[in-house]
Write a protein that holds these residues in place. Structure first.
Motif, PDB file in Angstrom:
ATOM      1  N   GLY A 118      -0.399  59.517  58.300  1.00 12.52           N
ATOM      2  CA  GLY A 118       0.588  59.731  59.350  1.00 12.52           C
ATOM      3  C   GLY A 118       1.962  59.933  58.739  1.00 12.52           C
ATOM      4  O   GLY A 118       2.263  59.407  57.665  1.00 12.52           O
ATOM      5  N   VAL A 119       2.803  60.719  59.431  1.00  9.26           N
ATOM      6  CA  VAL A 119       4.141  60.992  58.916  1.00  9.26           C
ATOM      7  C   VAL A 119       5.040  61.403  60.076  1.00  9.26           C
ATOM      8  O   VAL A 119       4.589  62.042  61.030  1.00  9.26           O
ATOM      9  N   ASP A 120       6.312  61.015  60.010  1.00  7.78           N
ATOM     10  CA  ASP A 120       7.281  61.472  61.006  1.00  7.78           C
ATOM     11  C   ASP A 120       7.575  62.949  60.793  1.00  7.78           C
ATOM     12  O   ASP A 120       7.402  63.482  59.693  1.00  7.78           O
ATOM     13  N   ARG A 121       8.075  63.607  61.823  1.00  9.52           N
ATOM     14  CA  ARG A 121       8.321  65.043  61.739  1.00  9.52           C
ATOM     15  C   ARG A 121       9.398  65.401  60.721  1.00  9.52           C
ATOM     16  O   ARG A 121       9.495  66.551  60.284  1.00  9.52           O
ATOM     17  N   ASP A 122      10.193  64.401  60.282  1.00 10.60           N
ATOM     18  CA  ASP A 122      11.202  64.660  59.254  1.00 10.60           C
ATOM     19  C   ASP A 122      10.723  64.261  57.862  1.00 10.60           C
ATOM     20  O   ASP A 122      11.490  64.283  56.901  1.00 10.60           O
ATOM     21  N   GLY A 123       9.443  63.872  57.733  1.00 13.66           N
ATOM     22  CA  GLY A 123       8.880  63.520  56.436  1.00 13.66           C
ATOM     23  C   GLY A 123       8.960  62.048  56.096  1.00 13.66           C
ATOM     24  O   GLY A 123       8.449  61.627  55.056  1.00 13.66           O
ATOM     25  N   ARG A 124       9.570  61.256  56.948  1.00 18.02           N
ATOM     26  CA  ARG A 124       9.704  59.829  56.660  1.00 18.02           C
ATOM     27  C   ARG A 124       8.474  59.059  57.157  1.00 18.02           C
ATOM     28  O   ARG A 124       7.649  59.566  57.887  1.00 18.02           O
ATOM     29  N   ASN A 125       8.440  57.779  56.719  1.00 25.10           N
ATOM     30  CA  ASN A 125       7.417  56.832  57.196  1.00 25.10           C
ATOM     31  C   ASN A 125       5.986  57.347  56.974  1.00 25.10           C
ATOM     32  O   ASN A 125       5.145  57.288  57.872  1.00 25.10           O
ATOM     33  N   GLN A 126       5.722  57.834  55.776  1.00 28.25           N
ATOM     34  CA  GLN A 126       4.364  58.252  55.450  1.00 28.25           C
ATOM     35  C   GLN A 126       3.472  57.019  55.344  1.00 28.25           C
ATOM     36  O   GLN A 126       3.856  55.999  54.765  1.00 28.25           O
ATOM     37  N   LYS A 127       2.266  57.136  55.910  1.00 28.90           N
ATOM     38  CA  LYS A 127       1.385  55.959  55.917  1.00 28.90           C
ATOM     39  C   LYS A 127      -0.073  56.396  55.873  1.00 28.90           C
ATOM     40  O   LYS A 127      -0.485  57.293  56.615  1.00 28.90           O
ATOM     41  N   LEU A 128      -0.845  55.748  54.985  1.00 33.82           N
ATOM     42  CA  LEU A 128      -2.288  55.950  54.961  1.00 33.82           C
ATOM     43  C   LEU A 128      -2.888  55.257  56.181  1.00 33.82           C
ATOM     44  O   LEU A 128      -2.684  54.054  56.389  1.00 33.82           O
ATOM     45  N   LEU A 129      -3.633  56.007  56.983  1.00 26.04           N
ATOM     46  CA  LEU A 129      -4.202  55.457  58.209  1.00 26.04           C
ATOM     47  C   LEU A 129      -5.698  55.199  58.096  1.00 26.04           C
ATOM     48  O   LEU A 129      -6.274  54.563  58.981  1.00 26.04           O
ATOM     49  N   SER A 130      -6.333  55.704  57.056  1.00 29.18           N
ATOM     50  CA  SER A 130      -7.736  55.374  56.813  1.00 29.18           C
ATOM     51  C   SER A 130      -7.822  53.961  56.258  1.00 29.18           C
ATOM     52  O   SER A 130      -6.870  53.443  55.661  1.00 29.18           O
ATOM     53  N   GLU A 131      -8.974  53.360  56.436  1.00 28.94           N
ATOM     54  CA  GLU A 131      -9.163  52.001  55.924  1.00 28.94           C
ATOM     55  C   GLU A 131      -9.081  52.002  54.402  1.00 28.94           C
ATOM     56  O   GLU A 131      -9.642  52.886  53.736  1.00 28.94           O
ATOM     57  N   LYS A 132      -8.381  51.040  53.844  1.00 28.05           N
ATOM     58  CA  LYS A 132      -8.257  50.940  52.392  1.00 28.05           C
ATOM     59  C   LYS A 132      -9.588  50.536  51.778  1.00 28.05           C
ATOM     60  O   LYS A 132     -10.346  49.747  52.338  1.00 28.05           O
ATOM     61  N   THR A 133      -9.857  51.102  50.598  1.00 29.61           N
ATOM     62  CA  THR A 133     -11.100  50.787  49.911  1.00 29.61           C
ATOM     63  C   THR A 133     -10.904  49.566  49.020  1.00 29.61           C
ATOM     64  O   THR A 133      -9.783  49.230  48.624  1.00 29.61           O
ATOM     65  N   ASN A 134     -12.019  48.896  48.707  1.00 24.59           N
ATOM     66  CA  ASN A 134     -11.970  47.774  47.772  1.00 24.59           C
ATOM     67  C   ASN A 134     -13.293  47.680  47.032  1.00 24.59           C
ATOM     68  O   ASN A 134     -14.300  48.282  47.431  1.00 24.59           O
ATOM     69  N   GLU A 135     -13.306  46.921  45.964  1.00 27.34           N
ATOM     70  CA  GLU A 135     -14.463  46.866  45.077  1.00 27.34           C
ATOM     71  C   GLU A 135     -15.650  46.133  45.685  1.00 27.34           C
ATOM     72  O   GLU A 135     -16.760  46.216  45.160  1.00 27.34           O
ATOM     73  N   THR A 136     -15.444  45.417  46.781  1.00 28.80           N
ATOM     74  CA  THR A 136     -16.545  44.652  47.370  1.00 28.80           C
ATOM     75  C   THR A 136     -17.364  45.466  48.362  1.00 28.80           C
ATOM     76  O   THR A 136     -18.384  44.983  48.850  1.00 28.80           O
ATOM     77  N   GLN A 137     -16.924  46.684  48.688  1.00 29.63           N
ATOM     78  CA  GLN A 137     -17.673  47.490  49.646  1.00 29.63           C
ATOM     79  C   GLN A 137     -19.016  47.906  49.057  1.00 29.63           C
ATOM     80  O   GLN A 137     -19.123  48.227  47.875  1.00 29.63           O
ATOM     81  N   THR A 138     -20.045  47.909  49.916  1.00 32.09           N
ATOM     82  CA  THR A 138     -21.413  48.120  49.441  1.00 32.09           C
ATOM     83  C   THR A 138     -21.787  49.591  49.276  1.00 32.09           C
ATOM     84  O   THR A 138     -22.875  49.904  48.815  1.00 32.09           O
ATOM     85  N   ARG A 139     -20.912  50.497  49.678  1.00 30.88           N
ATOM     86  CA  ARG A 139     -21.122  51.925  49.409  1.00 30.88           C
ATOM     87  C   ARG A 139     -19.762  52.596  49.299  1.00 30.88           C
ATOM     88  O   ARG A 139     -18.743  52.033  49.690  1.00 30.88           O
ATOM     89  N   LEU A 140     -19.764  53.804  48.751  1.00 27.40           N
ATOM     90  CA  LEU A 140     -18.524  54.524  48.543  1.00 27.40           C
ATOM     91  C   LEU A 140     -17.887  54.926  49.880  1.00 27.40           C
ATOM     92  O   LEU A 140     -18.576  55.385  50.795  1.00 27.40           O
ATOM     93  N   ALA A 141     -16.591  54.771  49.957  1.00 30.57           N
ATOM     94  CA  ALA A 141     -15.852  55.157  51.159  1.00 30.57           C
ATOM     95  C   ALA A 141     -15.335  56.574  50.972  1.00 30.57           C
ATOM     96  O   ALA A 141     -14.208  56.795  50.537  1.00 30.57           O
ATOM     97  N   VAL A 142     -16.180  57.562  51.291  1.00 31.33           N
ATOM     98  CA  VAL A 142     -15.776  58.957  51.120  1.00 31.33           C
ATOM     99  C   VAL A 142     -15.190  59.546  52.404  1.00 31.33           C
ATOM    100  O   VAL A 142     -14.367  60.455  52.361  1.00 31.33           O
ATOM    101  N   PHE A 143     -15.617  59.029  53.544  1.00 32.61           N
ATOM    102  CA  PHE A 143     -15.191  59.563  54.833  1.00 32.61           C
ATOM    103  C   PHE A 143     -14.022  58.741  55.364  1.00 32.61           C
ATOM    104  O   PHE A 143     -14.149  57.545  55.611  1.00 32.61           O
ATOM    105  N   GLY A 144     -12.873  59.405  55.531  1.00 34.94           N
ATOM    106  CA  GLY A 144     -11.678  58.690  55.960  1.00 34.94           C
ATOM    107  C   GLY A 144     -11.459  58.640  57.450  1.00 34.94           C
ATOM    108  O   GLY A 144     -10.481  58.051  57.912  1.00 34.94           O
ATOM    109  N   GLY A 145     -12.353  59.251  58.221  1.00 30.50           N
ATOM    110  CA  GLY A 145     -12.240  59.200  59.673  1.00 30.50           C
ATOM    111  C   GLY A 145     -11.973  60.571  60.275  1.00 30.50           C
ATOM    112  O   GLY A 145     -11.575  61.514  59.598  1.00 30.50           O
TER     113      GLY A 145
END
Length: 663
Positions: A118-145
């Motif tokens: 996500g991002v504001d129309r002026d380029g500010r406040n960029q943010k990852l909106l997909s769930e963050k990955t971590n080493e404990t997940q039981t399969r690869l997180a390839v699909f971000g939604g």
């Protein structure tokens, strides 16, 4: 909006002009450059647009600009083909969301990866909106939604389909145990989520009503204990007043377009009904299915010659406004009388009577974003104000080709060896006599796909270089019903390849092609068709160009091993003698013409090993050949410099084999 129109048209040329300045401005550079507008959307208030444009050779950049003037703002950018921006849209008047997609190598696999930002129309406040990955997940997180509902009545909120991945932390109180595909309500500004639909392991699809309520769910059960993807999707629906899931219908499908059953596409909340495709008499038709508990099915539209291939929607609410299909040209039947009248009047009023598409709308639909284009017009964008009746041209899809005479595309039919009439598109070089020309047969990819009337950079380049180009819709192509499709592409390859070869023979018989100057060029399945045509009719084509081709059918099925789609792929391709007889890499000794191969080295669609195997077979058979590999690029070679190189090299290869002058 006149000043804005002129300003943004100039802006849309910047990427192309900067690229052209980096190399000699030859035809390959002009035609190979990517479109200056890769995607575009209109803000909910109708006062601004956001568009994704090329950033250099292979990167992408998101810009925003106000319709009343002001400086365009660079919002997000990627620098190479490893990451690309796509599906960028407004979640409010001040904020946008985009998908970032790419292909990565993991062990022996090529994985398509996506994330939502996500991002504001002026380029500010960029943010990852997909769930963050971590080493404990039981399969690869390839699909971000994926965006399930833009929630047009809310600010900065979305319904997003998300893959829930269980964790193995060793602490049962902290680990996430949910598993499968579900839906969350997402705040695109803060990233906060609340669960909307609990995930299900075999869930594949959710369809909302455009107003925030999920009305249809598709479940694809695994095929037995193997865990392989099944061939049937079971759809369920819920009424307006209940959360209970009820059976809607089953869709039997695989990796082909040869489906049976009910396939829902969209929900109309006003009618309390779903629009769905159902096959009748071997052709796909559009039906409307009541979601009030009765499942009363009403026929909406059918065409006597071709399949219906989709519904047409408008705006962030994805309001269903029509149905579309392709005969010689794409046609749209509008359900909205005002839009029907507007599309007709625009097509008549604009130069060349182009195709017209509604590409976006403001919240109140008083401002419309419109695309118009044709075979000789790569496309241009307009904003139409319904109150003032003002139509302002704002952007060109390919400004570097503006003012250049392009080849017209004519729908024709030619007879196959068994007498069947094969539809095709013929392009003749502008200003040519149409006789005794160098010529190219250009079969499409797929095989369950088809060509359409309209601008195509590949065929237009060859026409500009003096070739006649014929694009056959061989048996096995999509859109013509079951009798035409009939598993021809791989299982019955001889019928499809026979139709392709008969296209070349027709060009010669009509006097269009000089028999000594006939070549064949194809991409993906088209590359396979080019190679296999050279095997079946070694004296017909004097040169073969195959881009990202399939060369070995058994190897194609094998590339899916380790994926849950392996059984479906094996069923699609089949087993038996055709795996040997229909594989050009196993029949390379029959080829006589020189073969030029192109492939991206991170192609997850047709793995680059296919071209390598073909190269080895050609070398063993003593056939003249060359393989050009492009590092870091996928199946589509979406890089302006690379595409120009491909055009330049392929033209030189064809000219050398046909003994044509280089310039």
């Amino acid at each position: 909006m006149r000043g804005f129109s002129m300003y943004v048209r100039a802006l849309s040329a910047i990427a192309g002009l900067l690229l052209l300045a980096a190399a000699p401005v030859d035809l390959a550079t002009k035609f190979g450059v990517r479109e200056s507008i890769e995607s575009i959307s209109l803000s909910p208030d109708g006062k601004g647009i956001a568009f994704v444009a090329p950033n250099g050779s292979a990167g992408t950049a998101l810009f925003t600009v106000g319709l009343e003037g002001g400086e365009p703002k660079l919002v997000l950018a990627t620098t190479d083909a490893a990451q690309s921006l796509s599906n960028c849209g407004w979640v409010s008047d001040a904020r946008l969301v985009c998908q970032v997609v790419g292909t990565v190598k993991y062990q022996d696999y090529l994985l398509d990866v996506s994330r939502i930002v996500g991002v504001d129309r002026d380029g500010r406040n960029q943010k990852l909106l997909s769930e963050k990955t971590n080493e404990t997940q039981t399969r690869l997180a390839v699909f971000g939604g994926n965006i399930v509902d833009w929630l047009p009545g809310e600010t900065d909120k979305l319904l997003v389909g998300r893959d829930f991945i269980p964790e193995a932390r060793g602490n049962t109180r902290l680990e996430q145990k949910l598993d499968g595909y579900g839906v969350v309500r997402l705040d695109a500004r803060t990233g906060a989520v609340t669960r909307s639909e609990n995930p299900k392991r075999d869930a594949e699809e959710y369809i909302s009503d455009g107003q925030g309520r999920i009305r249809i769910m598709g479940l694809r059960p695994a095929a037995g204990a193997s865990g392989q993807m099944g061939a049937t999707i079971n759809y369920f629906y819920r009424t307006k007043t209940s959360d209970e899931w009820r059976p809607f219908g089953a869709l039997k499908t695989g990796m082909t377009a040869n489906q049976e059953g009910l396939n829902p596409y969209a929900v109309d909340s006003t009618l309390d009904a779903a629009y769905a495709m159902r096959k009748v008499g071997g052709r796909l038709t559009l039906v409307r299915v009541a979601l009030d508990g009765t499942l009363v099915e009403t026929p909406v539209f059918a065409h006597p010659q071709v399949d219906i291939d989709g519904v047409v929607t408008l705006g962030r609410a994805r309001r269903v406004i029509g149905v579309t299909y392709v005969t010689d040209r794409r046609e749209t039947v509008y359900f909205d009388p005002a839009l029907k009248a507007l599309a007709l009047s625009l097509s008549k009023a604009l130069p060349g009577k182009p195709l017209v598409r509604f590409a976006g709308a403001s919240r109140d639909e008083q401002r419309l974003l419109i695309w118009a284009g044709s075979d000789v017009d790569p496309g241009r964008y307009y904003v139409f104000d319904r109150a003032t009746k003002n139509l302002a041209e704002i952007m060109l899809a390919r400004p570097e080709l503006e003012g250049r005479a392009l080849a017209t595309q004519t729908a024709i039919t030619y007879p196959a060896a068994d007498g069947t009439l094969i539809p095709a598109y013929l392009m003749l070089p502008p200003g040519s006599t149409g006789k005794n020309l160098p010529a190219i047969v250009l079969p499409h990819g797929g095989p369950s796909a088809r060509d359409e009337w309209g601008f195509d950079w590949l065929s237009q380049y060859y026409a500009a270089r003096g070739y006649a180009v014929l694009q056959p819709q061989f048996r096995g192509s999509d859109g013509y019903g079951d009798a035409w499709f009939r598993n021809q592409g791989f299982r019955k390859w001889a019928v499809a390849i026979g139709d392709v070869n008969d296209a070349g023979r027709w060009l010669i018989k009509q006097g269009i092609a000089d028999p000594a100057k006939l070549g064949i060029v194809g991409w993906s399945y088209g590359g396979y068709a080019a190679l296999q045509s050279g095997v079946v009719a070694p004296d017909l084509f004097k040169a073969v160009v195959a881009i990202a081709p399939v060369a070995d059918l058994a190897l194609l099925a094998e590339q899916y091993r380790g994926y849950t789609s392996f059984a479906l792929a094996r069923d699609f391709i089949g087993v038996g003698p055709h795996l040997r007889d229909g594989s050009p890499a196993r029949q390379a000794a029959l080829l006589k013409s020189p073969v030029l191969l192109f492939h991206g080295d991170v192609d997850s669609n047709v793995k680059p090993v296919q071209s390598k195997v073909m190269r080895e077979a050609l070398a063993k058979a003593g056939v003249k050949h060359e393989l050009i590999t492009y590092p870091g690029l996928d199946h589509y070679l979406d890089d302006s410099v690379v595409r120009a190189d491909l055009l330049r090299r392929s033209d030189a290869w064809l000219r050398s084999a046909m003994k044509l002058p280089a310039d």
